[in-house]
Design a protein around this motif. Structure first.
Motif, mmCIF file in Angstrom:
data_model
loop_
_atom_site.group_PDB
_atom_site.id
_atom_site.type_symbol
_atom_site.label_atom_id
_atom_site.label_comp_id
_atom_site.label_asym_id
_atom_site.label_seq_id
_atom_site.Cartn_x
_atom_site.Cartn_y
_atom_site.Cartn_z
ATOM 1 N N GLY A 44 0.765 -1.245 0.000
ATOM 2 C CA GLY A 44 0.000 0.000 0.000
ATOM 3 C C GLY A 44 0.790 1.286 0.000
ATOM 4 N N ASN A 45 1.961 1.300 0.628
ATOM 5 C CA ASN A 45 2.748 2.527 0.718
ATOM 6 C C ASN A 45 3.918 2.559 -0.268
ATOM 7 O OD1 ASN A 45 1.166 3.533 2.844
ATOM 8 N ND2 ASN A 45 2.335 2.357 4.343
ATOM 9 N N ARG A 46 3.981 1.568 -1.160
ATOM 10 C CA ARG A 46 5.080 1.518 -2.113
ATOM 11 C C ARG A 46 4.782 2.367 -3.351
ATOM 12 N NH1 ARG A 46 8.905 -2.220 -0.754
ATOM 13 N NH2 ARG A 46 8.310 -3.934 0.640
ATOM 14 N N SER A 47 5.823 2.641 -4.116
ATOM 15 C CA SER A 47 5.689 3.480 -5.308
ATOM 16 C C SER A 47 4.989 2.739 -6.433
ATOM 17 C CB SER A 47 7.064 3.928 -5.794
ATOM 18 O OG SER A 47 7.786 2.811 -6.315
ATOM 19 N N PHE A 48 4.473 3.495 -7.385
ATOM 20 C CA PHE A 48 3.853 2.931 -8.582
ATOM 21 C C PHE A 48 4.821 1.965 -9.266
ATOM 22 C CE2 PHE A 48 0.774 3.379 -12.092
ATOM 23 C CZ PHE A 48 1.498 2.816 -13.124
ATOM 24 N N LYS A 49 6.061 2.389 -9.430
ATOM 25 C CA LYS A 49 7.067 1.579 -10.129
ATOM 26 C C LYS A 49 7.306 0.250 -9.419
ATOM 27 C CE LYS A 49 11.873 1.835 -11.798
ATOM 28 N NZ LYS A 49 12.365 0.637 -11.075
ATOM 29 N N THR A 50 7.434 0.300 -8.105
ATOM 30 C CA THR A 50 7.710 -0.915 -7.344
ATOM 31 C C THR A 50 6.527 -1.863 -7.367
ATOM 32 O OG1 THR A 50 9.266 0.232 -5.890
ATOM 33 C CG2 THR A 50 8.301 -1.808 -5.060
ATOM 34 N N ILE A 51 5.325 -1.330 -7.199
ATOM 35 C CA ILE A 51 4.125 -2.176 -7.215
ATOM 36 C C ILE A 51 3.969 -2.852 -8.569
ATOM 37 C CG2 ILE A 51 1.595 -2.153 -7.115
ATOM 38 C CD1 ILE A 51 1.934 0.156 -5.032
ATOM 39 N N HIS A 52 4.188 -2.098 -9.630
ATOM 40 C CA HIS A 52 4.104 -2.691 -10.964
ATOM 41 C C HIS A 52 5.156 -3.783 -11.144
ATOM 42 C CE1 HIS A 52 5.637 -2.728 -15.215
ATOM 43 N NE2 HIS A 52 4.399 -3.182 -15.367
ATOM 44 N N GLU A 53 6.380 -3.512 -10.726
ATOM 45 C CA GLU A 53 7.468 -4.479 -10.873
ATOM 46 C C GLU A 53 7.152 -5.767 -10.120
ATOM 47 O OE1 GLU A 53 11.952 -5.000 -9.111
ATOM 48 O OE2 GLU A 53 11.346 -2.989 -9.758
ATOM 49 N N TYR A 54 6.731 -5.638 -8.870
ATOM 50 C CA TYR A 54 6.422 -6.824 -8.060
ATOM 51 C C TYR A 54 5.239 -7.599 -8.641
ATOM 52 C CZ TYR A 54 9.375 -5.101 -4.179
ATOM 53 O OH TYR A 54 10.416 -4.670 -3.394
ATOM 54 N N THR A 55 4.211 -6.879 -9.028
ATOM 55 C CA THR A 55 2.998 -7.536 -9.525
ATOM 56 C C THR A 55 3.263 -8.273 -10.825
ATOM 57 O OG1 THR A 55 1.614 -5.827 -8.479
ATOM 58 C CG2 THR A 55 0.587 -7.184 -10.183
ATOM 59 N N TRP A 56 3.936 -7.616 -11.758
ATOM 60 C CA TRP A 56 4.223 -8.248 -13.048
ATOM 61 C C TRP A 56 5.121 -9.465 -12.868
ATOM 62 C CZ3 TRP A 56 2.659 -9.667 -17.373
ATOM 63 C CH2 TRP A 56 3.455 -9.879 -18.498
ATOM 64 N N GLU A 57 6.073 -9.382 -11.961
ATOM 65 C CA GLU A 57 6.937 -10.520 -11.680
ATOM 66 C C GLU A 57 6.108 -11.714 -11.179
ATOM 67 O OE1 GLU A 57 10.861 -11.674 -8.975
ATOM 68 O OE2 GLU A 57 9.795 -9.795 -8.619
ATOM 69 N N CYS A 58 5.189 -11.453 -10.262
ATOM 70 C CA CYS A 58 4.363 -12.534 -9.705
ATOM 71 C C CYS A 58 3.377 -13.069 -10.745
ATOM 72 C CB CYS A 58 3.621 -12.035 -8.470
ATOM 73 S SG CYS A 58 4.687 -11.739 -7.032
ATOM 74 N N VAL A 59 2.838 -12.190 -11.573
ATOM 75 C CA VAL A 59 1.924 -12.632 -12.630
ATOM 76 C C VAL A 59 2.654 -13.555 -13.604
ATOM 77 C CG1 VAL A 59 0.656 -11.842 -14.676
ATOM 78 C CG2 VAL A 59 0.311 -10.704 -12.467
ATOM 79 N N GLN A 60 3.866 -13.174 -14.002
ATOM 80 C CA GLN A 60 4.628 -14.032 -14.918
ATOM 81 C C GLN A 60 4.927 -15.389 -14.282
ATOM 82 O OE1 GLN A 60 7.717 -11.818 -17.514
ATOM 83 N NE2 GLN A 60 7.484 -10.537 -15.697
ATOM 84 N N TRP A 61 5.207 -15.393 -12.990
ATOM 85 C CA TRP A 61 5.449 -16.666 -12.305
ATOM 86 C C TRP A 61 4.209 -17.549 -12.395
ATOM 87 C CZ3 TRP A 61 3.124 -19.298 -8.347
ATOM 88 C CH2 TRP A 61 3.828 -20.407 -7.840
ATOM 89 N N MET A 62 3.031 -16.941 -12.212
ATOM 90 C CA MET A 62 1.784 -17.717 -12.273
ATOM 91 C C MET A 62 1.509 -18.199 -13.697
ATOM 92 S SD MET A 62 -0.581 -15.629 -9.550
ATOM 93 C CE MET A 62 -1.474 -17.017 -8.848
#
Length: 278
Positions: A44-62
């Motif tokens: 919730g308190n992370r930057s747009f860039k970090t949230i996108h990076e983490y989310t896309w990484e996890c989506v690709q893993w799935m």
């Protein structure tokens, strides 16, 4: 043996299990993978860039686990990463035949039906509230509804640390409810715009007048997903139907994840640790 092609459900932690539970109940025939990025929560308190990076990484893993479809059961990720993933990442990746959906739009499509006063309060993380995603989306479907917003930055840490059902949580629940309700005397509906927050729902209700609706997203997202699959048979027919459920977390304390996760699913949870770059 046919390889598994499950529906993926992703969240920054355990909160998305409230959405997973509703989806699996509504659509029990499919296989599911749940991934909680607990090792890097909260988002919730992370930057747009970090949230996108983490989310896309996890989506690709799935995707690499066989998922044709991933649900971002996280409002912060839906607000700050979904559009970029759909419009930029997917078209330029090996996964153009796969899909990623969020929780904000399906909620915005129906939330106006819950209010009589046409005044709604939205409770979310700092990232979700600052994105104004709900203001924008609700306006499209219910232009007469007035939306008030309140960030609740301490609620997710309380939940992720297992403090949500303890007396100390009441102070922080009361604090943010006082702030949102002070914005208008006519708010009659509060949207829990974070999938963690239903874990606090019983406490929240005790601090509100009985005539204020408290709306969680799980059932809304589940009904919307069922409709989506009916309208997109090209995706639906790819899904395997063995009623298999698997759980993964990016925290190496899988025992703690399992203990809390089992409280909010209809399944016994025995998760597997997955390492993501820090």
């Amino acid at each position: 043996m046919e390889s598994s092609r499950p529906i993926g459900v992703f969240d920054s932690g355990i909160g998305g299990l409230t959405v997973y539970r509703s989806i699996a109940k509504q659509l029990p025939q499919y296989d599911y993978i749940y991934l909680g990025d607990n090792g890097r929560a909260p988002y919730g308190n992370r930057s747009f860039k970090t949230i996108h990076e983490y989310t896309w990484e996890c989506v690709q893993w799935m995707f690499n686990q066989g998922c044709p479809l991933v649900i971002l059961a996280c409002n912060t990720a839906s607000a700050k990463a979904l559009r970029t993933i759909q419009q930029q990442d997917l078209p330029n990746s090996p996964y153009t035949h796969k899909r990623v959906l969020g929780v904000i739009r399906p909620t915005a499509e129906v939330i106006g039906e819950y209010t009589n006063s046409n005044q709604i309060g939205v409770l979310g993380t700092k990232g979700t509230i600052q994105s104004n995603s709900y203001l924008i989306e609700i306006e499209k479907f219910f232009p007469d509804v007035k939306v008030y917003q309140q960030a609740c930055p301490l609620w997710v840490p309380l939940i992720e640390n297992g403090e949500y059902n303890k007396p100390g949580a009441d102070y922080y629940v009361q604090q943010y409810l006082d702030e949102i309700m002070s914005q208008s005397a006519h708010i009659d509906t509060l949207l829990l715009a974070c999938t963690h927050y239903p874990l606090l729902q019983d406490k929240i209700k005790t601090h509100l007048p009985a005539d204020v609706n408290v709306v969680a997203q799980g059932d809304i997202v589940a009904v919307s997903l069922a409709d989506y699959l009916q309208r997109h048979p090209d995706i639906e027919e790819k899904l395997t139907r063995n009623q298999d459920r698997r759980f993964f977390t990016t925290t190496d304390d899988t025992e703690d994840f399992d203990k809390h996760a089992s409280l909010f699913t209809d399944d016994e949870v025995k998760s597997t640790y997955v390492s993501m770059k820090q």
